[in-house]
Design an enzyme around this catalytic site. Sequence first.
Site, PDB file in Angstrom:
ATOM      1  N   MET A  34       0.896  -1.272  -0.050  1.00 25.13           N
ATOM      2  CA  MET A  34      -0.146  -0.083   0.005  1.00 25.13           C
ATOM      3  C   MET A  34       0.848   1.175  -0.079  1.00 25.13           C
ATOM      4  O   MET A  34       0.247   2.487   0.245  1.00 25.13           O
ATOM      5  CB  MET A  34      -1.064   0.120   1.208  1.00 25.13           C
ATOM      6  CG  MET A  34      -1.837  -1.239   1.092  1.00 25.13           C
ATOM      7  SD  MET A  34      -3.425  -0.530   1.991  1.00 25.13           S
ATOM      8  CE  MET A  34      -2.996  -0.376   3.475  1.00 25.13           C
ATOM      9  N   GLY A  35       2.221   1.110  -0.205  1.00 25.62           N
ATOM     10  CA  GLY A  35       2.974   2.173  -0.418  1.00 25.62           C
ATOM     11  C   GLY A  35       3.604   2.629   1.068  1.00 25.62           C
ATOM     12  O   GLY A  35       3.434   1.952   2.008  1.00 25.62           O
ATOM     13  N   ASN A  36       3.953   4.017   0.977  1.00 20.87           N
ATOM     14  CA  ASN A  36       4.458   4.418   2.212  1.00 20.87           C
ATOM     15  C   ASN A  36       5.813   3.402   2.798  1.00 20.87           C
ATOM     16  O   ASN A  36       5.857   3.005   3.924  1.00 20.87           O
ATOM     17  CB  ASN A  36       3.684   4.852   3.481  1.00 20.87           C
ATOM     18  CG  ASN A  36       4.260   5.574   4.427  1.00 20.87           C
ATOM     19  OD1 ASN A  36       5.191   6.417   4.339  1.00 20.87           O
ATOM     20  ND2 ASN A  36       3.586   5.282   5.526  1.00 20.87           N
ATOM     21  N   LEU A  37       6.566   3.135   1.824  1.00 21.25           N
ATOM     22  CA  LEU A  37       7.588   1.993   1.948  1.00 21.25           C
ATOM     23  C   LEU A  37       8.561   2.157   3.138  1.00 21.25           C
ATOM     24  O   LEU A  37       9.123   3.098   3.213  1.00 21.25           O
ATOM     25  CB  LEU A  37       8.074   1.408   0.884  1.00 21.25           C
ATOM     26  CG  LEU A  37       7.066   1.178  -0.430  1.00 21.25           C
ATOM     27  CD1 LEU A  37       7.763   0.655  -1.730  1.00 21.25           C
ATOM     28  CD2 LEU A  37       6.046   0.248   0.059  1.00 21.25           C
ATOM     29  N   HIS A  64       9.250  -3.499   3.804  1.00 21.70           N
ATOM     30  CA  HIS A  64       9.174  -3.805   2.136  1.00 21.70           C
ATOM     31  C   HIS A  64      10.478  -3.815   1.493  1.00 21.70           C
ATOM     32  O   HIS A  64      10.406  -4.808   0.815  1.00 21.70           O
ATOM     33  CB  HIS A  64       8.271  -2.390   1.819  1.00 21.70           C
ATOM     34  CG  HIS A  64       7.037  -2.196   2.394  1.00 21.70           C
ATOM     35  ND1 HIS A  64       6.736  -1.188   3.414  1.00 21.70           N
ATOM     36  CD2 HIS A  64       5.877  -2.695   2.215  1.00 21.70           C
ATOM     37  CE1 HIS A  64       5.576  -1.206   3.904  1.00 21.70           C
ATOM     38  NE2 HIS A  64       4.889  -2.070   3.141  1.00 21.70           N
ATOM     39  N   GLN A  98     -10.561  -2.552   2.244  1.00 24.15           N
ATOM     40  CA  GLN A  98     -10.036  -3.074   3.379  1.00 24.15           C
ATOM     41  C   GLN A  98      -9.967  -2.154   4.671  1.00 24.15           C
ATOM     42  O   GLN A  98      -9.687  -2.586   5.799  1.00 24.15           O
ATOM     43  CB  GLN A  98      -8.537  -3.961   3.153  1.00 24.15           C
ATOM     44  CG  GLN A  98      -7.570  -2.985   2.978  1.00 24.15           C
ATOM     45  CD  GLN A  98      -6.341  -3.368   2.703  1.00 24.15           C
ATOM     46  OE1 GLN A  98      -6.189  -4.237   1.545  1.00 24.15           O
ATOM     47  NE2 GLN A  98      -5.340  -3.496   3.679  1.00 24.15           N
ATOM     48  N   ARG A 103       5.878 -11.280   7.513  1.00 16.97           N
ATOM     49  CA  ARG A 103       5.174 -12.021   8.470  1.00 16.97           C
ATOM     50  C   ARG A 103       4.587 -11.365   9.893  1.00 16.97           C
ATOM     51  O   ARG A 103       4.007 -11.961  10.565  1.00 16.97           O
ATOM     52  CB  ARG A 103       6.076 -13.291   9.109  1.00 16.97           C
ATOM     53  CG  ARG A 103       6.626 -13.981   7.981  1.00 16.97           C
ATOM     54  CD  ARG A 103       7.701 -15.144   8.489  1.00 16.97           C
ATOM     55  NE  ARG A 103       7.251 -15.863   9.915  1.00 16.97           N
ATOM     56  CZ  ARG A 103       6.669 -17.096   9.961  1.00 16.97           C
ATOM     57  NH1 ARG A 103       6.190 -17.658   8.786  1.00 16.97           N
ATOM     58  NH2 ARG A 103       6.391 -17.514  11.066  1.00 16.97           N
ATOM     59  N   LYS A 104       4.892 -10.025   9.713  1.00 16.46           N
ATOM     60  CA  LYS A 104       4.386  -9.122  10.697  1.00 16.46           C
ATOM     61  C   LYS A 104       2.984  -9.158  10.782  1.00 16.46           C
ATOM     62  O   LYS A 104       2.140  -9.240  11.739  1.00 16.46           O
ATOM     63  CB  LYS A 104       4.796  -7.615  10.623  1.00 16.46           C
ATOM     64  CG  LYS A 104       4.237  -6.771  11.643  1.00 16.46           C
ATOM     65  CD  LYS A 104       4.527  -5.401  11.608  1.00 16.46           C
ATOM     66  CE  LYS A 104       3.724  -4.629  10.445  1.00 16.46           C
ATOM     67  NZ  LYS A 104       2.546  -4.377  10.813  1.00 16.46           N
ATOM     68  N   VAL A 115      10.863  -7.249  10.206  1.00 15.36           N
ATOM     69  CA  VAL A 115      11.943  -6.378  10.181  1.00 15.36           C
ATOM     70  C   VAL A 115      11.743  -5.385  11.513  1.00 15.36           C
ATOM     71  O   VAL A 115      10.726  -4.840  11.557  1.00 15.36           O
ATOM     72  CB  VAL A 115      12.418  -5.543   9.031  1.00 15.36           C
ATOM     73  CG1 VAL A 115      13.494  -4.724   9.102  1.00 15.36           C
ATOM     74  CG2 VAL A 115      12.721  -6.396   7.798  1.00 15.36           C
TER      75      VAL A 115
END
Length: 281
Positions: free
Chosen positions: A30-33, A37, A61, A150-151, A178
């Site tokens: 969804m961006g704002n990486l 990411h 969503q 996996r978060k 991370v």
Amino acid sequence: MLTTAKIDEIRARVREWRQKGETVAFVPTMGNLHQGHVSLILEAARRADHVVASIFVNPLQFGKNEDLDAYPRTLGADQQKLTEAGCELLFTPTPELIYPKGLDAQTFVEVPGISDELCGASRPGHFRGVATIVCKLFNIVQPDIALFGRKDYQQLLVIKTMVTDLSLPIEVIGVETVREDSGLALSSRNGYLTEAEKALAPKLKASMDKLAEAIVLGQDIDQAISNAKELLRAAGLEPDYLEVREASSLKPVSSDDKSLVILAAAYLGKARLIDNMTLSR
């Protein structure tokens, strides 16, 4: 890196690669990486010949009172991160392209059971929106593999279940969370935290560590969960949920289960933080 909002351009480029017998990895975002990411893109580049990413803030969503309008849009910075990490093709569709008939008339995908509790209970319809957009993006890109952090553990299982149930020829890969040095899992929504809240946020991971330690030592799980929630509240976080489940199904834990997952969500200021931890006993 080619950036396009056109489905035909995505399919044409992927078709060229496939005609050469080359493999394609896909990372939907969804961006704002952030660095989490980036780790997905790097792993994708390691596993496949070509990497495709998408940036789409999916309105399906988000709930009515959630942060759709406020969700950060940082396309220029995102493009730079993706290019440096090895992404070759970026899909940036508009809501009008993805949902031309509007959200209310959209065909949707729903994964029953696993979507209905934890984050699904707190955010009704959330995983319907996730499954629908991911299925649609899979059909547009048609990758060999797709990578997710996996978060978002429940989301990962929802997507894996969907792929299995719908017989999609895609391998779904979960990539490790991370974290900052403090232990806080990287998240786009961490930007909502004030400096004071940022100092408190690592208590979410600390509470899971304490809970995991108690479980490994054989303590009563319900009591250990209660103690961990008190730790969160004492630190200024309000638990949404803190649960221990069987790791592969998210079913309630039985005495025979060996592979477990701790799943947590807590409110801190404007942010809703989520995290998880797998363990064996």
